[in-house]
Design an enzyme around this catalytic site. Structure first.
Site, PDB file in Angstrom:
ATOM      1  N   ASP A 105       8.012  -7.257   8.795  1.00 40.79           N
ATOM      2  CA  ASP A 105       7.066  -6.429   8.532  1.00 40.79           C
ATOM      3  C   ASP A 105       7.051  -5.277   7.544  1.00 40.79           C
ATOM      4  O   ASP A 105       6.172  -4.932   6.984  1.00 40.79           O
ATOM      5  CB  ASP A 105       6.355  -5.961   9.925  1.00 40.79           C
ATOM      6  CG  ASP A 105       5.009  -5.631   9.767  1.00 40.79           C
ATOM      7  OD1 ASP A 105       4.237  -6.288   8.984  1.00 40.79           O
ATOM      8  OD2 ASP A 105       4.838  -4.363  10.632  1.00 40.79           O
TER       9      ASP A 105
ATOM     10  N   HIS B  53       7.813  -2.664   2.378  1.00 41.05           N
ATOM     11  CA  HIS B  53       7.575  -1.317   2.008  1.00 41.05           C
ATOM     12  C   HIS B  53       8.976  -0.415   1.809  1.00 41.05           C
ATOM     13  O   HIS B  53       9.116   0.205   0.888  1.00 41.05           O
ATOM     14  CB  HIS B  53       6.998  -0.585   3.363  1.00 41.05           C
ATOM     15  CG  HIS B  53       5.566  -1.259   3.698  1.00 41.05           C
ATOM     16  ND1 HIS B  53       4.803  -1.606   2.688  1.00 41.05           N
ATOM     17  CD2 HIS B  53       5.100  -1.531   4.937  1.00 41.05           C
ATOM     18  CE1 HIS B  53       3.591  -2.162   3.254  1.00 41.05           C
ATOM     19  NE2 HIS B  53       3.805  -2.045   4.520  1.00 41.05           N
TER      20      HIS B  53
ATOM     21  N   LYS C 130       8.393   0.560  15.980  1.00 39.49           N
ATOM     22  CA  LYS C 130       6.999   0.614  16.838  1.00 39.49           C
ATOM     23  C   LYS C 130       7.482   1.602  17.926  1.00 39.49           C
ATOM     24  O   LYS C 130       8.845   1.430  18.485  1.00 39.49           O
ATOM     25  CB  LYS C 130       6.606  -0.632  17.390  1.00 39.49           C
ATOM     26  CG  LYS C 130       6.092  -1.482  16.083  1.00 39.49           C
ATOM     27  CD  LYS C 130       4.769  -1.022  15.796  1.00 39.49           C
ATOM     28  CE  LYS C 130       4.201  -2.299  14.966  1.00 39.49           C
ATOM     29  NZ  LYS C 130       2.995  -1.692  14.147  1.00 39.49           N
TER      30      LYS C 130
ATOM     31  N   LYS D 161       0.628   5.597  -2.250  1.00 39.82           N
ATOM     32  CA  LYS D 161       0.446   6.748  -1.576  1.00 39.82           C
ATOM     33  C   LYS D 161       0.759   7.934  -2.558  1.00 39.82           C
ATOM     34  O   LYS D 161       1.868   7.717  -3.282  1.00 39.82           O
ATOM     35  CB  LYS D 161       1.492   6.891  -0.499  1.00 39.82           C
ATOM     36  CG  LYS D 161       1.141   6.058   0.787  1.00 39.82           C
ATOM     37  CD  LYS D 161       1.917   6.197   2.062  1.00 39.82           C
ATOM     38  CE  LYS D 161       1.633   5.384   3.029  1.00 39.82           C
ATOM     39  NZ  LYS D 161       0.396   6.150   3.602  1.00 39.82           N
TER      40      LYS D 161
ATOM     41  N   HIS E 171       0.787  -1.178  -0.031  1.00 42.93           N
ATOM     42  CA  HIS E 171      -0.058  -0.308   0.068  1.00 42.93           C
ATOM     43  C   HIS E 171       0.853   1.186  -0.001  1.00 42.93           C
ATOM     44  O   HIS E 171       0.306   2.320  -0.358  1.00 42.93           O
ATOM     45  CB  HIS E 171      -0.898   0.126   1.226  1.00 42.93           C
ATOM     46  CG  HIS E 171      -0.630   0.172   2.562  1.00 42.93           C
ATOM     47  ND1 HIS E 171       0.161  -1.035   3.483  1.00 42.93           N
ATOM     48  CD2 HIS E 171      -0.043   1.366   3.259  1.00 42.93           C
ATOM     49  CE1 HIS E 171       0.637  -0.330   4.439  1.00 42.93           C
ATOM     50  NE2 HIS E 171       0.486   0.918   4.290  1.00 42.93           N
TER      51      HIS E 171
END
Length: 486
Positions: free
Chosen positions: A234, A239, A339, A181, A177
């Site tokens: 992740d 990404h 995170k 953007k 995703h």
């Protein structure tokens, strides 16, 4: 163009948090083709009306701007349907095939059928094999695979083998995703649609490039998933590496899917490979401890729900790499994700070299281009300008800002909205090809292998900071600093 969009995992987090709001926005904007049906698939016993009521409740948890009015939802909900399925049962796929051939909610036959696998990747081979066995893999069928695609190179290759045995590459849409953007799409326009930057986009003018994908949230309710995955799998493997390829690729011969993906693949194959020594030197892994984010006390990773007390899963990764080709030789690239960091921030920072000869007094910072991905969406070009009357020789930093939300407000679409519309329309430009995906896994594999051999725990960092101090030292070793430290 009539379409059927089948959402496997129709009651999962991805569906109600991301996909349904994106589909609603596409419908609200008048971009969703007429004659569409959205079919949710899950194991729960639900009627169409019960599923619609469930989705309506979930919409209360999305941001206000994406929340429908009651009237809007009622009209959008007419597109929503539900089919109960056990994904391991062949007979349930036959029922799905029969439903798709029916006239429920539409008189005409679908021109396009999209199978969106919003499930655990462990189920991808099962679902694809069953779709093939049931004849739900015709030329008008497209399959969307959500990351993570596999746990390592071997599992990614196994998924691809099964998918490839059922679908052709042109039917496969591996979704990332971040590529949807607007700022990423404008990166292509910036580089290849304007003459200004491309002559400077090389080692002679650029000192380093930094890609940061920072989150202020913790793992939340995904502790079990995250414990098995970690920040490298992740975020970095997909990404961050996709963003790196978009920044560094050569101009494609045409703006078509395979020409773009060929150039991205060349970048992945040019990345400096890791060895056991370089993993220890050029990769920092961390794990957050209890701290404070936005003034609120938050627990450490090991205190999160469904996380083992002795887990060594990384919640932070920073690494240094190089693209070993003629254009980029010697330019360091720094990738960072984590995170519970100081703030939610996703950006690409292109730091240019200093002027070859100093004419003005003071320690004037070099130029930089900041491509902002979230929470803002735009570009900042940082320059130097004369301070004013009486200070002609003194320079001060100034910036030229482009806010895409303001500049193109009437035509803005979210990442998932854009990508879902692209799947329905058959546009592959912003999706990842299987050889790209496997090459990305091949590059991170030595890091995973070294971490498996190494008994050392991830470096601790306090929640609400920018990660372990070693991440700053990684960049400082080359004489640079992260954007927030400059």
């Amino acid at each position: 163009m009539a379409f059927d969009l089948v959402l496997f995992g129709g009651t999962g987090d991805l569906t109600w948090r991301k996909l349904m709001p994106a589909l609603f926005q596409a419908w609200r904007h008048g971009k969703l083709p007429e004659g569409g049906r959205i079919v949710a698939v899950s194991r729960q016993e639900l009627s169409d009306d019960a599923y619609r009521a469930w989705i309506k409740e979930r919409f209360h948890e999305v941001e206000d701007a994406k929340r429908p009015s009651d009237d809007e939802f009622d009209r959008f909900a007419a597109l929503l349907h539900y089919v109960r399925m056990d994904l391991s049962q062949t007979g349930d796929y036959a029922r799905l095939k029969e439903w798709l051939a029916s006239s429920v909610g539409r008189a005409s036959k679908a021109d396009v059928v999209v199978m969106f696998l919003a499930t655990s990747p462990d189920l991808f081979p099962v679902v694809c094999a069953q779709l093939g066995a049931s004849g739900l893999n015709g030329p008008n069928v497209r399959v969307v695979l959500e990351k993570p695609l596999g746990h390592d190179l071997a599992s990614a290759q196994q998924i691809n083998r099964v998918v490839r045995s059922v679908f052709g590459e042109a039917q496969e849409y591996r979704i990332d995703h971040y590529l949807g953007k607007p700022a990423v799409q404008n990166l292509m326009a910036l580089r290849f649609g304007n003459v200004l930057f491309e002559p400077l986009w090389r080692r002679e003018c650029i000192a380093n490039i930094q890609i940061t994908l920072a989150e202020s949230i913790g793992v939340g309710t995904r502790g079990d998933f995250y414990s098995r995955t970690g920040a490298l799998r992740d975020m970095i493997q997909n990404h961050a590496l996709q963003l790196l390829t978009m920044v560094t690729m050569e101009p494609p011969s045409r703006m078509v899917a395979d020409a773009i993906r060929d150039e991205k693949l060349k970048v992945l194959r040019s990345l400096k490979p890791f060895s056991a020594d370089s993993v220890g030197r050029d990769v920092v892994r961390g794990q957050y401890r209890a701290g404070s984010v936005e003034g609120k006390a938050v627990p450490g990773f090991l205190e999160e729900d469904k996380v083992a007390p002795a887990s060594t899963t990384e919640t932070f990764v920073a690494l240094r790499t190089e693209v070993q080709n003629w254009r980029w030789a010697g330019v360091p690239f720094y990738l960072r994700t984590g995170k519970r960091l100081a703030e939610r921030d996703a950006q690409i920072v292109v730091n240019f070299r200093r002027t070859p000869h100093t004419l003005f007094p003071g320690s004037n910072p070099p130029n930089k281009l900041v491509i902002k991905l979230q929470p803002e969406d735009g570009l900042e070009l940082h320059l130097l300008a004369a301070k004013g009357a009486g200070q002609a020789e003194a320079l001060a930093p100034v910036s030229l800002d482009l806010d895409f939300d303001k500049a193109f407000a009437a035509n803005r679409v979210g990442a998932y909205e854009r990508l879902l519309l692209d799947v329905i329309a058959g546009r592959l430009n912003l999706f990842v090809r299987s050889d790209e995906q496997e090459e990305a896994w091949r590059w991170v594999e030595p890091i995973l292998e070294e971490w498996r051999r190494d008994d050392a725990a991830p470096r601790p960092y306090t929640a609400g900071t920018w990660g372990p101090a070693a991440a700053s030292a990684l960049v400082a070793r080359d004489g640079f600093a992260w954007a927030e430290e400059q």
